[in-house]
Design an enzyme around this catalytic site. Structure first.
Site, short mmCIF file in Angstrom:
data_model
loop_
_atom_site.label_atom_id
_atom_site.label_comp_id
_atom_site.label_asym_id
_atom_site.label_seq_id
_atom_site.Cartn_x
_atom_site.Cartn_y
_atom_site.Cartn_z
N CYS A 378 0.73 -0.75 -0.11
CA CYS A 378 0.27 -0.05 0.17
C CYS A 378 0.78 0.92 -0.02
O CYS A 378 1.42 1.46 -0.76
CB CYS A 378 -0.44 -0.07 1.05
SG CYS A 378 -2.49 1.56 1.11
N HIS A 504 -3.34 -4.91 0.01
CA HIS A 504 -3.49 -5.58 1.53
C HIS A 504 -2.85 -7.01 1.43
O HIS A 504 -4.53 -7.82 1.90
CB HIS A 504 -4.09 -4.80 2.53
CG HIS A 504 -3.73 -3.59 2.65
ND1 HIS A 504 -3.28 -2.83 4.26
CD2 HIS A 504 -4.43 -2.32 2.51
CE1 HIS A 504 -3.00 -1.95 3.84
NE2 HIS A 504 -3.49 -1.27 2.60
N GLU A 506 -2.21 -9.11 3.15
CA GLU A 506 -1.85 -10.00 4.87
C GLU A 506 -3.94 -10.10 5.02
O GLU A 506 -3.63 -10.89 5.87
CB GLU A 506 -1.26 -9.05 5.64
CG GLU A 506 -2.36 -7.41 5.80
CD GLU A 506 -2.07 -5.97 4.71
OE1 GLU A 506 -1.89 -5.30 5.13
OE2 GLU A 506 -1.33 -6.63 3.30
#
Length: 530
Positions: A378, A504, A506
């Site tokens: 990001c 993102h 994750e």
């Protein structure tokens, strides 16, 4: 109507309710049940989106764009589900909804009160979020005794009265160990349960959080004073990894207790995949060192999902990733600090605002120049573009307009749809977007597919007018947003492993399903050591 398990906390905050809730969910999932989880946060904020990471930790983003408490990340990872914005309920949402209904005249001239109007709104939201699942876990945030909790405890009490045996109450509380005498002190927990009972809730079970395994006399004392049978008292003591907690609670009989108490189907639990993951996590064959460069490193919870995603990838590769936290504000003051840090890979982390950003840019430069495997996420991707523009393309003073509105080379600028936004909360580019992967790129080899869906949380993006020059200098765009032409992934083919994402990755990582960019980073780190 599904079964409900309400989880409350006592003695102190940050006692580990979120991990206990996620572990209970895993225990039920191992029995083939569909499980959902809801986090209640009593603060007046409508959501976590505008809160400082130092105060609240990571903002977890759901697929539908909810900015939620980080515990939803625990739930998703343990349960292997995708939750929605409905799974995080705040006082702000509840009161806003009640006031809006009052203004529309929906209460038909009634005097609007905490009971029943606010508690009915809480119950409505809980039941709405629970639809379609066998069991819904509801974690009531905060500590019993907090006045902000009272409407939620009352709503839970009412649901318990209305639904009877379809509701279970579990209380999680800390029992300290007095090191001078080696004695567990149960009095704080006793007072916590007494306070909960004062609000009309008698816990059906207690999960004791402690530093070490609880002894039998302490269990007996808790049972006596909390009015809970000894066989309904469980112990979540400190372990090497949070992913072991479901296994130790299962061994103590929590799963069988819940099956009996909620009259659930009795099935043999299957933990084979989970146990294999925990074993690899705890006893890896290899080790790599990963530099984590960001501005909130004093509070690792600000990057919780990234930390867990790295661990998931490590377990898949039989690798222990040792994290080295690099404070970008310190690097900004003294760039030579990076020369003293020995790392096998570098992640430049997400963030907002100007503080420490020059240090993050220096971390990107260090990884690029020294051929250290690199991943930017990001804000980390945006700063990787800034670094490339400055130091490879030669555009001195290149920057993001977020950081320098007067930059002569705005290689990162505000997304067009953000230009008319005049509110802060819930107004970023949020949630899932589909991304097309360019064939023949590193991203293509990592994902092995042409289209992916990933979660977003940003306002700024790569300025497309600079792409021809950036591409001519060697930067490759390997992922594009599918609905509009926006840069999603960049990479440097001249580097052993240099990739950055606007999204993102994750947030979609799971213990047994690590995300490709984290796997690729650790593989490259291993290769660099050999």
């Amino acid at each position: 109507m599904p079964k409900f398990i309400f989880v409350t906390g006592g003695v102190m905050s940050s006692v580990g309710k979120g991990v206990v809730v996620a572990s209970i969910g895993r225990i039920l999932r191992a029995r083939g049940l569909s499980v959902n989880a809801v986090k209640i946060d009593p603060y007046i904020n409508v959501d976590a989106g505008t809160m400082n990471p130092y105060a609240h930790g990571e903002v977890f983003v759901t697929y539908d764009g909810g900015e939620t408490d980080l515990d939803l990340g625990h739930y998703e990872r343990f349960l292997d589900v995708e939750l929605s914005r409905r799974n995080n309920i705040t006082s702000g949402q509840v009161y806003l909804s009640v006031i809006e209904k009052e203004r529309r005249g929906e209460y038909l001239g009634q005097t609007v009160q905490l009971i029943p109007h606010v508690t009915d709104e809480i119950k409505r939201r809980i039941v709405e979020a629970a639809g379609g699942f066998d069991v819904t876990l509801v974690e009531i945030g905060g500590t019993v005794g907090d006045y902000e909790q009272l409407p939620f405890l009352e709503a839970a009490r009412q649901l318990g009265l209305e639904l009877g045996e379809d509701v279970v109450f579990i209380h999680v509380a800390w029992v300290p160990l007095l090191k001078i005498t080696g004695e567990f002190k149960t009095k704080p927990l006793q007072h916590s349960v007494a306070e909960l009972r004062r609000y009309g809730i008698q816990p059906d079970a207690i999960v004791v959080r402690s530093e070490k395994p609880l002894d039998a006399p302490s269990v007996k004392k808790i049972a006596l004073f909390a009015n809970v049978p000894q066989w309904a008292i469980f112990n979540s003591y400190d372990v090497d990894t949070i992913y072991r907690v479901p296994l130790i609670l299962e061994q103590q009989g929590l799963g069988d207790f819940l099956v009996r108490r909620l009259r659930l189907p009795s099935r043999t639990p299957d933990y084979r995949e989970w146990e294999e993951f925990v074993t690899k996590l705890s006893s890896p064959r290899y080790k790599v060192t990963v530099g984590m460069c960001g501005k909130y490193v004093e509070l690792p919870d600000a990057y919780l999902s990234i930390v867990e995603a790295v661990r998931h990838a490590g377990a898949a590769l039989d690798v222990k990733p040792e994290l080295v936290w690099i404070n970008s504000a310190e690097v900004e003051k003294n760039p030579d600090l990076l020369d003293k840090v020995s790392i096998d890979a570098m992640i430049v982390l997400p963030g907002f605002g100007k503080r420490g950003t020059e240090g993050m840019i220096e971390c990107v430069r260090h990884a690029r120049v020294h051929k250290i495997p690199f991943l930017g996420i990001c804000f980390g991707m945006q700063l990787a573009v800034v670094e490339f523009a400055r130091n490879v393309l030669g555009l001195k003073g290149a920057n993001s307009t977020e950081l320098d509105p007067e930059t002569p080379y705005p290689v990162i600028h505000l997304a067009p749809e953000q230009r008319e936004v005049d509110v802060m909360g819930g107004s970023m580019i949020l949630g899932n977007r589909e991304i097309e992967i360019v064939p023949g790129t590193l991203a293509s080899s990592l994902y092995g597919t042409s289209v992916i869906a990933e979660r977003h949380r940003h306002r700024y993006e790569v300025n497309l007018s600079y792409l021809p020059k950036l591409a001519e200098a060697g930067l490759v765009v390997s992922g594009w947003r599918r609905d509009v032409k926006r840069v999603e992934i960049i990479e440097l083919p001249s580097h052993s492993y240099f990739i950055a994402t606007q999204f993102h990755p994750e947030f979609k990582s799971r213990p047994t399903k690590p995300r490709p960019v984290f796997l690729g980073l650790l593989k490259a780190a291993l290769a660099s050591r050999s």
